[in-house]
Design a protein around this motif. Sequence first.
Motif, PDB file in Angstrom:
ATOM      1  N   ARG A  40    -103.146  -5.394 -26.521  1.00  0.00           N
ATOM      2  CA  ARG A  40    -101.933  -5.882 -25.863  1.00  0.00           C
ATOM      3  C   ARG A  40    -101.918  -5.405 -24.413  1.00  0.00           C
ATOM      4  O   ARG A  40    -102.387  -4.310 -24.107  1.00  0.00           O
ATOM      5  CB  ARG A  40    -100.708  -5.362 -26.613  1.00  0.00           C
ATOM      6  N   SER A  41    -101.387  -6.195 -23.518  1.00  0.00           N
ATOM      7  CA  SER A  41    -101.392  -5.881 -22.094  1.00  0.00           C
ATOM      8  C   SER A  41    -100.237  -4.962 -21.731  1.00  0.00           C
ATOM      9  O   SER A  41     -99.072  -5.345 -21.818  1.00  0.00           O
ATOM     10  CB  SER A  41    -101.318  -7.157 -21.254  1.00  0.00           C
ATOM     11  N   ARG A  42    -100.554  -3.749 -21.332  1.00  0.00           N
ATOM     12  CA  ARG A  42     -99.519  -2.826 -20.870  1.00  0.00           C
ATOM     13  C   ARG A  42     -98.917  -3.320 -19.558  1.00  0.00           C
ATOM     14  O   ARG A  42     -97.745  -3.091 -19.271  1.00  0.00           O
ATOM     15  CB  ARG A  42    -100.117  -1.430 -20.684  1.00  0.00           C
ATOM     16  N   HIS A  43     -99.742  -3.983 -18.769  1.00  0.00           N
ATOM     17  CA  HIS A  43     -99.274  -4.512 -17.491  1.00  0.00           C
ATOM     18  C   HIS A  43     -98.134  -5.506 -17.699  1.00  0.00           C
ATOM     19  O   HIS A  43     -97.098  -5.446 -17.029  1.00  0.00           O
ATOM     20  CB  HIS A  43    -100.437  -5.171 -16.758  1.00  0.00           C
ATOM     21  N   LEU A  44     -98.306  -6.421 -18.659  1.00  0.00           N
ATOM     22  CA  LEU A  44     -97.259  -7.415 -18.933  1.00  0.00           C
ATOM     23  C   LEU A  44     -96.042  -6.764 -19.577  1.00  0.00           C
ATOM     24  O   LEU A  44     -94.899  -7.117 -19.267  1.00  0.00           O
ATOM     25  CB  LEU A  44     -97.809  -8.518 -19.842  1.00  0.00           C
ATOM     26  N   ASP A  45     -96.277  -5.790 -20.476  1.00  0.00           N
ATOM     27  CA  ASP A  45     -95.148  -5.102 -21.107  1.00  0.00           C
ATOM     28  C   ASP A  45     -94.344  -4.314 -20.087  1.00  0.00           C
ATOM     29  O   ASP A  45     -93.118  -4.184 -20.209  1.00  0.00           O
ATOM     30  CB  ASP A  45     -95.654  -4.161 -22.207  1.00  0.00           C
ATOM     31  N   ALA A  51     -93.095  -1.000 -21.649  1.00  0.00           N
ATOM     32  CA  ALA A  51     -94.351  -0.248 -21.595  1.00  0.00           C
ATOM     33  C   ALA A  51     -94.238   1.118 -22.261  1.00  0.00           C
ATOM     34  O   ALA A  51     -95.236   1.666 -22.724  1.00  0.00           O
ATOM     35  CB  ALA A  51     -94.803  -0.086 -20.147  1.00  0.00           C
ATOM     36  N   ASN A  52     -93.041   1.712 -22.306  1.00  0.00           N
ATOM     37  CA  ASN A  52     -92.877   3.037 -22.890  1.00  0.00           C
ATOM     38  C   ASN A  52     -92.838   3.009 -24.405  1.00  0.00           C
ATOM     39  O   ASN A  52     -92.773   4.067 -25.036  1.00  0.00           O
ATOM     40  CB  ASN A  52     -91.590   3.684 -22.366  1.00  0.00           C
ATOM     41  N   LEU A  53     -92.861   1.839 -24.990  1.00  0.00           N
ATOM     42  CA  LEU A  53     -92.702   1.717 -26.435  1.00  0.00           C
ATOM     43  C   LEU A  53     -94.037   1.730 -27.168  1.00  0.00           C
ATOM     44  O   LEU A  53     -94.182   2.392 -28.194  1.00  0.00           O
ATOM     45  CB  LEU A  53     -91.936   0.436 -26.767  1.00  0.00           C
ATOM     46  N   TYR A  54     -95.027   1.029 -26.659  1.00  0.00           N
ATOM     47  CA  TYR A  54     -96.268   0.803 -27.404  1.00  0.00           C
ATOM     48  C   TYR A  54     -97.388   1.736 -26.978  1.00  0.00           C
ATOM     49  O   TYR A  54     -97.364   2.339 -25.901  1.00  0.00           O
ATOM     50  CB  TYR A  54     -96.709  -0.648 -27.247  1.00  0.00           C
ATOM     51  N   ILE A  55     -98.384   1.838 -27.843  1.00  0.00           N
ATOM     52  CA  ILE A  55     -99.623   2.567 -27.568  1.00  0.00           C
ATOM     53  C   ILE A  55    -100.727   1.525 -27.515  1.00  0.00           C
ATOM     54  O   ILE A  55    -100.888   0.724 -28.443  1.00  0.00           O
ATOM     55  CB  ILE A  55     -99.918   3.597 -28.673  1.00  0.00           C
ATOM     56  N   TYR A  56    -101.505   1.524 -26.460  1.00  0.00           N
ATOM     57  CA  TYR A  56    -102.457   0.438 -26.231  1.00  0.00           C
ATOM     58  C   TYR A  56    -103.917   0.857 -26.413  1.00  0.00           C
ATOM     59  O   TYR A  56    -104.749   0.055 -26.815  1.00  0.00           O
ATOM     60  CB  TYR A  56    -102.282  -0.115 -24.816  1.00  0.00           C
ATOM     61  N   SER A  57    -104.240   2.082 -26.102  1.00  0.00           N
ATOM     62  CA  SER A  57    -105.630   2.532 -26.095  1.00  0.00           C
ATOM     63  C   SER A  57    -105.995   3.228 -27.403  1.00  0.00           C
ATOM     64  O   SER A  57    -105.211   4.009 -27.950  1.00  0.00           O
ATOM     65  CB  SER A  57    -105.856   3.490 -24.917  1.00  0.00           C
ATOM     66  N   ARG A 222    -111.125  -4.031 -20.005  1.00  0.00           N
ATOM     67  CA  ARG A 222    -110.672  -2.685 -20.360  1.00  0.00           C
ATOM     68  C   ARG A 222    -110.137  -1.920 -19.144  1.00  0.00           C
ATOM     69  O   ARG A 222    -110.398  -0.726 -18.987  1.00  0.00           O
ATOM     70  CB  ARG A 222    -111.814  -1.902 -21.007  1.00  0.00           C
ATOM     71  N   THR A 223    -109.380  -2.597 -18.291  1.00  0.00           N
ATOM     72  CA  THR A 223    -108.764  -1.908 -17.172  1.00  0.00           C
ATOM     73  C   THR A 223    -107.621  -1.038 -17.678  1.00  0.00           C
ATOM     74  O   THR A 223    -107.052  -1.306 -18.737  1.00  0.00           O
ATOM     75  CB  THR A 223    -108.211  -2.892 -16.128  1.00  0.00           C
ATOM     76  N   LYS A 224    -107.278  -0.006 -16.932  1.00  0.00           N
ATOM     77  CA  LYS A 224    -106.219   0.899 -17.345  1.00  0.00           C
ATOM     78  C   LYS A 224    -104.881   0.174 -17.291  1.00  0.00           C
ATOM     79  O   LYS A 224    -104.494  -0.364 -16.255  1.00  0.00           O
ATOM     80  CB  LYS A 224    -106.197   2.125 -16.424  1.00  0.00           C
ATOM     81  N   GLY A 225    -104.190   0.157 -18.417  1.00  0.00           N
ATOM     82  CA  GLY A 225    -102.908  -0.521 -18.484  1.00  0.00           C
ATOM     83  C   GLY A 225    -103.019  -2.028 -18.543  1.00  0.00           C
ATOM     84  O   GLY A 225    -102.005  -2.724 -18.512  1.00  0.00           O
ATOM     85  N   GLY A 226    -104.242  -2.580 -18.623  1.00  0.00           N
ATOM     86  CA  GLY A 226    -104.416  -4.039 -18.675  1.00  0.00           C
ATOM     87  C   GLY A 226    -104.104  -4.735 -17.371  1.00  0.00           C
ATOM     88  O   GLY A 226    -103.846  -5.943 -17.352  1.00  0.00           O
ATOM     89  N   ARG A 227    -104.134  -3.989 -16.243  1.00  0.00           N
ATOM     90  CA  ARG A 227    -103.797  -4.592 -14.948  1.00  0.00           C
ATOM     91  C   ARG A 227    -105.029  -5.257 -14.342  1.00  0.00           C
ATOM     92  O   ARG A 227    -106.054  -4.606 -14.149  1.00  0.00           O
ATOM     93  CB  ARG A 227    -103.268  -3.529 -13.969  1.00  0.00           C
ATOM     94  N   PRO A 228    -104.940  -6.535 -13.996  1.00  0.00           N
ATOM     95  CA  PRO A 228    -106.060  -7.174 -13.276  1.00  0.00           C
ATOM     96  C   PRO A 228    -106.107  -6.678 -11.839  1.00  0.00           C
ATOM     97  O   PRO A 228    -105.091  -6.270 -11.282  1.00  0.00           O
ATOM     98  CB  PRO A 228    -105.705  -8.661 -13.335  1.00  0.00           C
ATOM     99  N   ARG A 229    -107.272  -6.684 -11.248  1.00  0.00           N
ATOM    100  CA  ARG A 229    -107.385  -6.281  -9.845  1.00  0.00           C
ATOM    101  C   ARG A 229    -108.706  -6.775  -9.257  1.00  0.00           C
ATOM    102  O   ARG A 229    -109.635  -7.148  -9.990  1.00  0.00           O
ATOM    103  CB  ARG A 229    -107.259  -4.775  -9.667  1.00  0.00           C
ATOM    104  N   VAL A 230    -108.757  -6.766  -7.932  1.00  0.00           N
ATOM    105  CA  VAL A 230    -109.959  -7.158  -7.192  1.00  0.00           C
ATOM    106  C   VAL A 230    -110.343  -5.987  -6.300  1.00  0.00           C
ATOM    107  O   VAL A 230    -109.501  -5.482  -5.544  1.00  0.00           O
ATOM    108  CB  VAL A 230    -109.720  -8.419  -6.346  1.00  0.00           C
ATOM    109  N   THR A 231    -111.572  -5.544  -6.389  1.00  0.00           N
ATOM    110  CA  THR A 231    -111.999  -4.398  -5.585  1.00  0.00           C
ATOM    111  C   THR A 231    -112.277  -4.834  -4.148  1.00  0.00           C
ATOM    112  O   THR A 231    -112.426  -6.026  -3.850  1.00  0.00           O
ATOM    113  CB  THR A 231    -113.272  -3.777  -6.163  1.00  0.00           C
TER     114      THR A 231
END
Length: 337
Positions: A40-45, A51-57, A222-231
């Motif tokens: 589940r995506s922590r970013h979307l939650d 986000a404080n409710l679920y455990i993702y990893s 597998r980004t931290k918190g499910g956040r997409p990003r561009v380096t």
Amino acid sequence: KRDKVMFSKPAAIHPDNRARSGSLGYQFLAVLKAMFKPGRSRHLDKMRGEANLYIYSKNTMRKYTEEAFDLAQFVKEHYQECRHPDDLTPDICAAFVDSLVRRRLDGGTIGRYQAMIRKIDAALQHMGRRHADAPPLLPTIAQGGKPGFRSNRSTEAYADEQLVDILHEIEQCGSKLYGPVATQVIKLIYTTGLRIQESVYLRADNIDLVSRRVVLDGNRNRTKGGRPRVTEPFDEAVSEFMAELKQQGERCGTGHIFENRASLPNHVRAEIRRACRSLGIPCLGSHGFRKLNAQNLFQALRQSGLLDSAARLVTSKHLGHNRIRDTKESYVPPQDK
């Protein structure tokens, strides 16, 4: 006789018969499992305020499980009347945290124990086993509680010379099975600033050779918190290396660059520890290479004319941080502030 057994009057139910649901440790585990949502995506939650409710990893769940059994053991020894998660009180949780301090645990470890307790609290409320207006088991500063614990922050990174020595040591004396792969992962971390988990789950289509950037899709990588990003663009001098990795992924049916992804991070870390021990270099783990990438990027941005705050913001986004403070405290060395 059979009918007598099958249809006999049931035994009286003890008022505290909840104990049959297992030991306190297993009850804590059941509460945590109810909130475990891998994939589940922590970013979307977080955008939805959940986000404080679920455990993702899976790693986080594994750590929380160990710590929940520590909490259960403490409660069993000092508060025998507490037999269920519902019976936890703020005083019990505060006493447990004080016991962790007396054990001289690292601040980051104590902070994770606190996060586990707050996760149990949120889960119990979500499951209707604890009133929403009940006092928090472990109040934050905003709720009138004590300051939390944090790990000791350090901006120390490997030097460029140490990077070369570690890679050479692994190539020459490392594991025949994991040594070559470990050098590729280390080079990738240093080149792009990715976390080790993001590196081992990288796919060929995440590498854009034209813009010289890595485009991460969130949970897929597998980004931290499910956040997409561009380096930020990687150095043109390593374009050939990145092209080789892209071709390596294209030859794989799933598009992944590396195999054995679940166990690979631990093998890479083991190769780094062994090489550092052999060379007499303080081991900074895989994050030491990520910090080296961040510091080089920050210095390049400053030399290009960006102000300190602007360069720090770009570096923070490049690393995938939520807060610039993390970049300031753990990545940019004091002499560059």
